[in-house]
Design a protein around this motif. Structure first.
Motif, PDB file in Angstrom:
ATOM      1  N   ILE A 178      51.222  99.410 -13.310  1.00 44.92           N
ATOM      2  CA  ILE A 178      50.502  98.392 -14.029  1.00 44.92           C
ATOM      3  C   ILE A 178      50.533  98.395 -15.608  1.00 44.92           C
ATOM      4  O   ILE A 178      50.634  97.626 -16.252  1.00 44.92           O
ATOM      5  N   PHE A 179      50.423  99.741 -16.066  1.00 42.34           N
ATOM      6  CA  PHE A 179      50.371 100.048 -17.353  1.00 42.34           C
ATOM      7  C   PHE A 179      51.524 100.548 -18.174  1.00 42.34           C
ATOM      8  O   PHE A 179      51.891 100.444 -19.336  1.00 42.34           O
ATOM      9  N   THR A 180      52.707 100.823 -17.410  1.00 49.18           N
ATOM     10  CA  THR A 180      53.996 101.049 -18.029  1.00 49.18           C
ATOM     11  C   THR A 180      55.126 100.106 -17.575  1.00 49.18           C
ATOM     12  O   THR A 180      55.864  99.309 -18.286  1.00 49.18           O
ATOM     13  N   TYR A 181      55.440  99.988 -16.324  1.00 50.86           N
ATOM     14  CA  TYR A 181      56.779  99.360 -15.756  1.00 50.86           C
ATOM     15  C   TYR A 181      56.523  97.850 -15.944  1.00 50.86           C
ATOM     16  O   TYR A 181      57.383  97.125 -16.407  1.00 50.86           O
ATOM     17  N   LEU A 182      55.189  97.397 -15.473  1.00 46.27           N
ATOM     18  CA  LEU A 182      55.140  95.994 -15.822  1.00 46.27           C
ATOM     19  C   LEU A 182      54.881  95.512 -17.031  1.00 46.27           C
ATOM     20  O   LEU A 182      55.785  94.433 -17.544  1.00 46.27           O
ATOM     21  N   PRO A 183      54.348  96.148 -18.062  1.00 44.59           N
ATOM     22  CA  PRO A 183      54.358  95.496 -19.665  1.00 44.59           C
ATOM     23  C   PRO A 183      56.058  95.961 -19.751  1.00 44.59           C
ATOM     24  O   PRO A 183      56.532  94.957 -20.904  1.00 44.59           O
ATOM     25  N   PHE A 184      56.733  96.860 -19.593  1.00 46.37           N
ATOM     26  CA  PHE A 184      58.289  97.128 -20.008  1.00 46.37           C
ATOM     27  C   PHE A 184      58.918  95.763 -19.417  1.00 46.37           C
ATOM     28  O   PHE A 184      59.749  95.318 -20.082  1.00 46.37           O
ATOM     29  N   GLY A 185      58.591  95.387 -18.374  1.00 45.74           N
ATOM     30  CA  GLY A 185      59.352  94.267 -17.649  1.00 45.74           C
ATOM     31  C   GLY A 185      59.111  93.148 -18.463  1.00 45.74           C
ATOM     32  O   GLY A 185      60.165  92.225 -18.615  1.00 45.74           O
ATOM     33  N   GLU A 186      57.794  92.722 -18.739  1.00 43.74           N
ATOM     34  CA  GLU A 186      57.361  91.552 -19.733  1.00 43.74           C
ATOM     35  C   GLU A 186      58.153  91.720 -21.040  1.00 43.74           C
ATOM     36  O   GLU A 186      58.687  90.802 -21.630  1.00 43.74           O
ATOM     37  N   MET A 187      58.424  92.840 -21.382  1.00 42.97           N
ATOM     38  CA  MET A 187      58.902  93.150 -22.894  1.00 42.97           C
ATOM     39  C   MET A 187      60.445  92.682 -22.822  1.00 42.97           C
ATOM     40  O   MET A 187      61.044  91.849 -23.787  1.00 42.97           O
ATOM     41  N   VAL A 188      61.214  93.072 -21.708  1.00 43.11           N
ATOM     42  CA  VAL A 188      62.553  92.909 -21.560  1.00 43.11           C
ATOM     43  C   VAL A 188      62.816  91.518 -21.386  1.00 43.11           C
ATOM     44  O   VAL A 188      63.634  90.619 -21.846  1.00 43.11           O
ATOM     45  N   LYS A 189      61.565  90.692 -20.752  1.00 43.81           N
ATOM     46  CA  LYS A 189      61.969  89.140 -20.380  1.00 43.81           C
ATOM     47  C   LYS A 189      61.865  88.658 -21.604  1.00 43.81           C
ATOM     48  O   LYS A 189      62.342  87.650 -22.209  1.00 43.81           O
ATOM     49  N   PHE A 190      60.733  88.969 -22.600  1.00 47.68           N
ATOM     50  CA  PHE A 190      60.413  88.302 -23.703  1.00 47.68           C
ATOM     51  C   PHE A 190      61.539  88.529 -25.021  1.00 47.68           C
ATOM     52  O   PHE A 190      61.867  87.622 -25.629  1.00 47.68           O
ATOM     53  N   SER A 191      62.410  89.553 -24.643  1.00 47.86           N
ATOM     54  CA  SER A 191      63.798  89.678 -25.657  1.00 47.86           C
ATOM     55  C   SER A 191      64.663  88.728 -25.238  1.00 47.86           C
ATOM     56  O   SER A 191      65.565  88.543 -26.229  1.00 47.86           O
ATOM     57  N   PHE A 192      64.495  87.689 -24.339  1.00 49.67           N
ATOM     58  CA  PHE A 192      65.403  86.906 -24.309  1.00 49.67           C
ATOM     59  C   PHE A 192      64.984  85.279 -24.738  1.00 49.67           C
ATOM     60  O   PHE A 192      65.638  84.227 -24.742  1.00 49.67           O
ATOM     61  N   TYR A 193      63.824  85.391 -25.292  1.00 47.06           N
ATOM     62  CA  TYR A 193      63.185  84.331 -25.941  1.00 47.06           C
ATOM     63  C   TYR A 193      62.923  84.172 -27.434  1.00 47.06           C
ATOM     64  O   TYR A 193      62.760  85.168 -28.068  1.00 47.06           O
ATOM     65  N   LYS A 194      62.773  82.914 -27.920  1.00 49.05           N
ATOM     66  CA  LYS A 194      62.373  82.767 -29.339  1.00 49.05           C
ATOM     67  C   LYS A 194      61.007  82.625 -29.216  1.00 49.05           C
ATOM     68  O   LYS A 194      60.494  81.349 -28.757  1.00 49.05           O
ATOM     69  N   MET A 195      60.075  83.300 -29.723  1.00 46.25           N
ATOM     70  CA  MET A 195      58.616  82.950 -29.417  1.00 46.25           C
ATOM     71  C   MET A 195      57.601  83.785 -30.372  1.00 46.25           C
ATOM     72  O   MET A 195      58.330  84.813 -30.986  1.00 46.25           O
ATOM     73  N   LYS A 196      56.454  83.394 -30.392  1.00 50.29           N
ATOM     74  CA  LYS A 196      55.399  84.126 -31.072  1.00 50.29           C
ATOM     75  C   LYS A 196      54.241  84.515 -29.944  1.00 50.29           C
ATOM     76  O   LYS A 196      54.448  84.190 -29.061  1.00 50.29           O
ATOM     77  N   TYR A 197      53.516  85.426 -30.472  1.00 52.40           N
ATOM     78  CA  TYR A 197      52.199  85.782 -29.504  1.00 52.40           C
ATOM     79  C   TYR A 197      51.724  84.784 -29.191  1.00 52.40           C
ATOM     80  O   TYR A 197      51.157  84.662 -28.057  1.00 52.40           O
ATOM     81  N   THR A 198      51.255  83.611 -29.909  1.00 53.88           N
ATOM     82  CA  THR A 198      50.329  82.383 -29.640  1.00 53.88           C
ATOM     83  C   THR A 198      51.420  81.268 -28.808  1.00 53.88           C
ATOM     84  O   THR A 198      50.760  80.396 -28.693  1.00 53.88           O
ATOM     85  N   THR A 199      52.592  81.425 -28.744  1.00 54.36           N
ATOM     86  CA  THR A 199      53.385  80.520 -28.171  1.00 54.36           C
ATOM     87  C   THR A 199      53.129  80.311 -26.485  1.00 54.36           C
ATOM     88  O   THR A 199      53.105  81.226 -25.983  1.00 54.36           O
ATOM     89  N   PRO A 200      52.841  79.122 -26.283  1.00 51.05           N
ATOM     90  CA  PRO A 200      52.411  78.780 -24.976  1.00 51.05           C
ATOM     91  C   PRO A 200      53.553  78.856 -23.922  1.00 51.05           C
ATOM     92  O   PRO A 200      54.557  78.844 -24.655  1.00 51.05           O
ATOM     93  N   VAL A 201      53.520  79.396 -23.133  1.00 45.35           N
ATOM     94  CA  VAL A 201      54.429  79.618 -21.772  1.00 45.35           C
ATOM     95  C   VAL A 201      55.786  78.552 -21.632  1.00 45.35           C
ATOM     96  O   VAL A 201      56.967  78.719 -21.793  1.00 45.35           O
ATOM     97  N   ASP A 202      55.389  77.246 -21.719  1.00 40.31           N
ATOM     98  CA  ASP A 202      56.392  76.218 -21.556  1.00 40.31           C
ATOM     99  C   ASP A 202      56.747  75.660 -22.811  1.00 40.31           C
ATOM    100  O   ASP A 202      57.743  75.214 -22.857  1.00 40.31           O
ATOM    101  N   LYS A 203      56.673  76.417 -24.097  1.00 35.93           N
ATOM    102  CA  LYS A 203      57.062  76.208 -25.376  1.00 35.93           C
ATOM    103  C   LYS A 203      57.897  77.231 -25.869  1.00 35.93           C
ATOM    104  O   LYS A 203      58.526  77.156 -26.794  1.00 35.93           O
ATOM    105  N   ARG A 204      57.988  78.456 -25.043  1.00 38.56           N
ATOM    106  CA  ARG A 204      59.224  79.464 -25.223  1.00 38.56           C
ATOM    107  C   ARG A 204      60.475  78.991 -25.392  1.00 38.56           C
ATOM    108  O   ARG A 204      60.855  78.258 -24.318  1.00 38.56           O
ATOM    109  N   VAL A 205      61.331  79.364 -26.330  1.00 34.97           N
ATOM    110  CA  VAL A 205      62.694  78.713 -26.292  1.00 34.97           C
ATOM    111  C   VAL A 205      63.579  79.825 -25.908  1.00 34.97           C
ATOM    112  O   VAL A 205      63.708  81.220 -26.387  1.00 34.97           O
ATOM    113  N   PHE A 206      64.366  79.615 -24.687  1.00 30.84           N
ATOM    114  CA  PHE A 206      65.222  80.794 -24.077  1.00 30.84           C
ATOM    115  C   PHE A 206      66.558  80.598 -25.033  1.00 30.84           C
ATOM    116  O   PHE A 206      67.156  79.673 -25.202  1.00 30.84           O
ATOM    117  N   VAL A 207      66.922  81.993 -25.443  1.00 26.62           N
ATOM    118  CA  VAL A 207      68.097  82.168 -26.365  1.00 26.62           C
ATOM    119  C   VAL A 207      69.203  83.166 -25.963  1.00 26.62           C
ATOM    120  O   VAL A 207      70.021  83.325 -26.600  1.00 26.62           O
TER     121      VAL A 207
END
Length: 334
Positions: free
Chosen positions: A35-64
């Motif tokens: 919950i506190f290590t592998y899940l956040p790490f997986g989310e971080m890897v997912k974020f690395s493929f998007y152009k986004m801010k912390y406040t960007t809604p999920v449906d407005k994240r741009v896949f790059v």
């Protein structure tokens, strides 16, 4: 019903209760780790493929795709901050050499040995933020370090600006890091050296081996595991240097390390995708360095690995007989 009764009896039995306790102790830590290590790490890897801010809604994240990873190596500031790790790696080599040298001396009977051990280990117990503030004023122009050098006869005007001059400021920060961490390495080395059988030194002395030869052929092969561990910890620490440069200089004048740039990109510039890609790249570099170090030490200690570290009773008995014979021969010659 009969199956349920059998299962109930098994759960109430000693073996069943032991199994439940073992499972409980396994499942709870593993669940927390996930919950506190592998899940956040997986989310971080997912974020690395998007152009986004912390406040960007999920449906407005741009896949790059891999554009963030390409930007890590194209961006001059990011790549320059990654090369700063070489300064800290050089410092880690000095740190380990100093720690091993002092550990070898303090592992044997030395006057005031315990006092020096505590004195050199103490900086590791101080908060990194506190150390940052201490050295910020220590290196400031005209303050502690310049005053000490002035007492030694140095002219203040001829001294460099320790935190502004880009030829020396990173070395100043590296020295701070070495001062803080070498005591921890030293204590680990001392623990390993003190576990070496004293009879091996005695046998080596009877064979005419000097202190350096004893260190090279007895101490170093015997503590190879701790040496490898300390090198891995020091190199990974060099790649992730943050506290000292952040507190002392805030990354100014070419002292911004990889972590400082990552923090700035993530929290100031709000480029979460790029910062996540930087974190993944750093993780891969650390993995690569760890594997290379293990291969290197496996090659260095290949001869030591050929001998069994744990002596059998017969081998110990033969060695004691050998020491007795050597002592008798020495007395006879005298």
């Amino acid at each position: 019903m009969e199956i349920d009764m059998t299962a109930l009896k098994w759960f109430k039995s000693r073996k069943g209760q032991q199994t439940l306790i073992i499972l409980a102790f396994m499942i709870i830590p593993l669940a927390l780790l996930f919950i506190f290590t592998y899940l956040p790490f997986g989310e971080m890897v997912k974020f690395s493929f998007y152009k986004m801010k912390y406040t960007t809604p999920v449906d407005k994240r741009v896949f790059v795709g891999l554009k963030n990873y390409a930007e890590v190596f194209r961006n001059k500031d990011i790549f320059a901050s990654l090369t700063l790790s070489l300064y800290y790696m050089a410092g880690s080599i000095v740190q380990l050499a100093l720690a091993l040298y002092l550990a070898t001396i303090l592992s044997f009977k030395t006057k005031g040995g315990n006092f020096f051990k505590g004195l050199m280990f103490f900086p590791y117990l101080i908060s990194g933020i506190a150390i940052g503030f201490i050295f910020k004023y220590f290196y400031t122009r005209g303050f502690v370090f310049d005053t000490i050098l002035g007492w030694c006869g140095f002219d203040l005007e001829s001294l460099p600006y320790w935190l502004k001059d880009q030829k020396i400021n990173n070395w100043s920060l590296v020295a701070t890091s070495v001062w803080r961490y070498f005591g921890n390495n030293m204590v680990l080395f001392i623990g390993a050296i003190m576990s070496v059988d004293a009879e091996m030194y005695e046998a080596a002395e009877l064979d005419g081996a000097n202190k350096f030869q004893q260190f090279l052929h007895i101490i170093l092969p015997s503590i190879k595991t701790i040496v490898t561990l300390n090198v891995i910890l020091s190199i990974t620490g060099a790649l992730s240097a943050f506290e000292q440069p952040y507190v002392i200089t805030d990354g100014a004048n070419g002292t911004a390390t990889y972590f400082i740039n990552m923090n700035r990109i993530a929290h100031t510039n709000q480029k979460v995708g790029l910062a996540s890609a930087m974190a993944v790249v750093l993780l891969l570099i650390i993995f690569a360095c760890t594997i290379l170090q293990k291969l290197f030490f496996k090659y260095i200690y290949r001869n030591a690995d050929q001998t069994d570290e744990v002596m059998t009773k017969e081998e110990r008995k033969r060695r004691k007989e050998y020491i007795k014979q050597k002592k008798a021969a020495k007395k006879g010659a005298a």
